[in-house]
Design a protein around this motif. Structure first.
Motif: not given
Length: 378
Positions: A274-291, A293-294, A255-262
């Motif tokens: 490890k692969q699941l971590e890679k998958m979610f890390a790639a998706v979350i990184e895209n969200a951070v770069l597109a935003s 404000e985190v 979870l990026p600092k400042g993002a909401a988790l429910s």
């Protein structure tokens, strides 16, 4: 096709073995569920019929069902519980544990033969489906490899072209540098002559140009290196090591600092952590770069029936219809040149598919993007 029998009653165990041999099977027989599970752990499991007594010391029939289904989620097996129970609730619980059928005690030979015959047909059908699915996956992989190779060639050719052009320019200046070397080593060359030669050949500009082409070439080589590293990461999704993964803990870690988790109290899935971590890390990184404000990023999870749904939502720039259609294509990126390879979502989707899960995307230009991961709960 092997038949495995586990029953703690010597009488019923002998009866099951006798009937099985009468109808053409050569069963392996175990006195308890624990013994059968130890055998499976030591020797593995092939497409099999399993006759499991419901009530046994240690691992009961339903307990063993759950362990086998967890360890071999895609193997063609057919599990029949042997029970004296006839209450609907109890039988539903047994079938919910992963059993395919049940037979009641005392054993009726014809009924057992019929149920084993049905089990054999089911296993054969599952094996055929698995073969067809493997062929489909192989075809999809070939198509993906072709697309990936085409994208990689295009991405590498761009920086390679100007590196080659710059090297051609540097090579064309070697004769000039060779002449300079001769002038410097000649005793007949005077300082005024040397200055005149420098001016006529614009030598001060040459140094600036050489510095510029060197900088560009280093940038090109760095770009090629990052593409190769991205391809290596893309290929590293092979050889899954499946185990029960706590999605709550994984997403809290990412979870990026400042993002909401429910999330619900507990979400677990059988996957390669490890692969699941890679998958979610790639998706979350895209969200951070597109935003901008985190704090606008929302990660939510829920359990619907037997399925888990995780959504990663941002309020960033969003995508047009054309961009959305190509979002999972390898090397496609909406970022500026040099700031992204366009492998993140493609890698994430590949990992999801390897886990028989689904990764989808919904996006609207100027509103934001939501990526949704759906999978079976553990």
């Amino acid at each position: 096709m092997q038949l495995l029998i586990a029953d703690d009653s010597p009488t019923f165990r002998a009866q099951l073995e006798f009937v099985a041999r009468q109808i053409g099977h050569n069963p392996s027989v175990f006195e308890t569920g624990d013994q059968l599970w130890e055998h499976i752990q030591s020797h593995g499991l092939t497409p099999s019929l399993l006759l499991l007594d419901w009530e046994m010391p240690g691992l009961s029939g339903p307990d063993l069902c759950e362990k086998i289904r967890l360890a071999y989620p895609h193997l063609a097996i057919h599990i029949i519980l042997v029970t004296s129970r006839d209450e609907t609730t109890s039988l539903v619980d047994g079938l919910s544990s992963g059993a395919d059928d049940y037979v009641t005690k005392p054993i009726n030979r014809d009924e057992l033969a019929a149920r084993l015959s049905v089990g054999q047909r089911n296993i054969l059908l599952r094996q055929q489906l698995l073969t067809i699915n493997e062929q489909r996956i192989a075809a999809e992989k070939l198509a993906s490899v072709a697309q990936l190779a085409s994208g990689a060639a295009h991405e590498i050719n761009n920086p390679l072209a100007f590196v080659r052009s710059n090297l051609d320019y540097v090579s064309s200046q070697t004769s000039l540098l060779s002449t300079l070397n001769e002038l410097l080593n000649s005793s007949e060359t005077s300082l005024p002559q040397l200055r005149d030669w420098f001016n006529r050949h614009h030598f001060s500009e040459l140094f600036d140009e050489l510095e510029e082409v060197s900088r560009e070439s280093l940038q090109g080589v760095t770009r090629i290196q990052s593409i190769v590293e991205g391809l290596l990461r893309f290929n590293s999704e092979q050889g899954l090591q499946r185990q029960t993964v706590d999605l709550n803990g994984l997403l809290i870690q990412l979870l990026p600092k400042g993002a909401a988790l429910s999330l619900p109290e507990a979400l677990s899935v059988v996957a390669d952590p490890k692969q699941l971590e890679k998958m979610f890390a790639a998706v979350i990184e895209n969200a951070v770069l597109a935003s901008q404000e985190v704090s606008t990023i929302r990660i939510q999870g829920r359990l619907v029936g037997g399925e888990i749904e995780i959504s990663v939502k941002d309020s960033g720039v969003g995508m047009s219809d054309e961009q959305r259609a190509r979002a999972f294509d390898p090397f496609y990126t909406t970022r500026s040149i040099g700031s992204g390879l366009g492998l993140g979502l493609s890698l994430a989707q590949g990992i999801a598919r390897q886990h028989n899960a689904e990764l989808t995307l919904d996006s609207q230009l100027g509103i934001g993007t939501t990526v949704i991961y759906r999978c079976h709960a553990a």
